[in-house]
Write an enzyme that holds these catalytic residues in place. Structure first.
Site, PDB file in Angstrom:
ATOM      1  N   HIS A 166       0.836  -1.216   0.000  1.00  0.00           N
ATOM      2  CA  HIS A 166       0.000   0.000   0.000  1.00  0.00           C
ATOM      3  C   HIS A 166       0.864   1.257   0.000  1.00  0.00           C
ATOM      4  O   HIS A 166       0.656   2.166  -0.817  1.00  0.00           O
ATOM      5  CB  HIS A 166      -0.907  -0.008   1.235  1.00  0.00           C
ATOM      6  CG  HIS A 166      -1.618   1.282   1.485  1.00  0.00           C
ATOM      7  ND1 HIS A 166      -2.906   1.530   1.055  1.00  0.00           N
ATOM      8  CD2 HIS A 166      -1.226   2.417   2.124  1.00  0.00           C
ATOM      9  CE1 HIS A 166      -3.266   2.763   1.402  1.00  0.00           C
ATOM     10  NE2 HIS A 166      -2.264   3.312   2.064  1.00  0.00           N
ATOM     11  N   GLU A 167       1.828   1.322   0.911  1.00  0.00           N
ATOM     12  CA  GLU A 167       2.682   2.509   0.985  1.00  0.00           C
ATOM     13  C   GLU A 167       3.511   2.677  -0.290  1.00  0.00           C
ATOM     14  O   GLU A 167       3.742   3.791  -0.756  1.00  0.00           O
ATOM     15  CB  GLU A 167       3.597   2.429   2.214  1.00  0.00           C
ATOM     16  CG  GLU A 167       2.872   2.381   3.558  1.00  0.00           C
ATOM     17  CD  GLU A 167       1.970   3.573   3.814  1.00  0.00           C
ATOM     18  OE1 GLU A 167       2.046   4.574   3.079  1.00  0.00           O
ATOM     19  OE2 GLU A 167       1.167   3.504   4.756  1.00  0.00           O
ATOM     20  N   HIS A 170       1.829   4.577  -3.036  1.00  0.00           N
ATOM     21  CA  HIS A 170       1.926   6.045  -3.015  1.00  0.00           C
ATOM     22  C   HIS A 170       3.109   6.525  -3.852  1.00  0.00           C
ATOM     23  O   HIS A 170       3.034   7.532  -4.548  1.00  0.00           O
ATOM     24  CB  HIS A 170       2.083   6.553  -1.578  1.00  0.00           C
ATOM     25  CG  HIS A 170       0.853   6.403  -0.748  1.00  0.00           C
ATOM     26  ND1 HIS A 170      -0.392   6.786  -1.192  1.00  0.00           N
ATOM     27  CD2 HIS A 170       0.670   5.936   0.514  1.00  0.00           C
ATOM     28  CE1 HIS A 170      -1.287   6.554  -0.244  1.00  0.00           C
ATOM     29  NE2 HIS A 170      -0.669   6.020   0.793  1.00  0.00           N
ATOM     30  N   ASP A 176      -4.671   7.521  -1.213  1.00  0.00           N
ATOM     31  CA  ASP A 176      -5.472   6.705  -0.305  1.00  0.00           C
ATOM     32  C   ASP A 176      -6.939   6.752  -0.712  1.00  0.00           C
ATOM     33  O   ASP A 176      -7.425   7.751  -1.246  1.00  0.00           O
ATOM     34  CB  ASP A 176      -5.351   7.223   1.136  1.00  0.00           C
ATOM     35  CG  ASP A 176      -4.030   6.867   1.783  1.00  0.00           C
ATOM     36  OD1 ASP A 176      -3.590   5.719   1.621  1.00  0.00           O
ATOM     37  OD2 ASP A 176      -3.443   7.735   2.443  1.00  0.00           O
TER      38      ASP A 176
END
Length: 220
Positions: A166-167, A170, A176
């Site tokens: 997920h990170e 970015h 998000d």
């Protein structure tokens, strides 16, 4: 009297040693000395309170992505015939998560075609580990530099592979979307701790390919 104090000190030492042994290795590890100071804007794995906070996170995410793309473009210019932009990461400051970071990179590399993640020392971004009340986050200082911070406690509470993937999303330009379902990687911690999906869905994959197609064109 001296003998009594010695016995007491030894007993306390045994108690402290026993307490330390009960702490998981990841939680006991200190944050690296090279870890950066808290940045001006960060994208967290779980929702931030307030519209202003979310707006700052979105701006930070965009700045991080643009900084990484700029660095990758410069490298691409030296090899204009490569079929994908290569983004290099350095995981040396997050040794506890080295395997998970590698697995996350493999997931993204098999999911998208226009950008590929590679481990290396000449890095476009870096991973750090430690303890932070904000949890794990992707962060930028607002001046073209960014990093991913992985929090020990949060990576025990949630699926660590999902957190890292997920990170990393970015870095590749995705924002998000905490209200999304578990099947959406960028919903992060929104679906709760039972969600362990580490894979981007078709919309997220398409978005990253679209963003980095522009990067390829600019680099060429």
């Amino acid at each position: 009297m001296n003998r009594s104090m010695t016995v007491l000190a030894a007993a306390l030492g045994l108690v402290l040693a026993a307490g330390t042994a009960a702490v998981p290795a990841a939680a006991a590890a200190p944050a690296p000395a090279a870890a950066p100071a808290p940045a001006a804007a960060a994208q967290g794995y779980t929702p931030s309170a307030g519209v202003a906070a979310n707006s700052a996170e979105a701006a930070g995410n965009k700045a991080f992505y643009e900084a990484v793309m700029k660095s990758a473009r410069a490298k691409q210019a030296a090899n204009p015939y490569l079929l994908a932009v290569t983004v290099t990461y350095d995981a040396s400051q997050a040794p506890t998560f080295r395997t998970v970071i590698s697995q996350s990179a493999q997931i993204w590399n098999s999911s998208v075609t226009n950008v590929q993640l590679r481990s290396g020392t000449s890095a476009d971004f870096r991973y750090y580990e430690g303890s932070d009340s904000r949890g794990s986050y992707a962060s930028t200082d607002g001046h073209g530099r960014g990093y991913i911070f992985l929090d020990y406690a949060q990576n025990r509470q949630y699926s660590s592979l999902r957190v890292v993937a997920h990170e990393t999303g970015h870095v590749l330009g995705l924002p998000d979307h905490y209200t999304g379902p578990c099947s959406e990687l960028m919903s992060g911690g929104g679906p709760g701790t039972s969600c362990t999906n580490p894979y981007p869905n078709s919309t997220e994959r398409s978005r990253v390919n679209s963003l980095w197609l522009y990067g390829l064109a600019a680099a060429g």
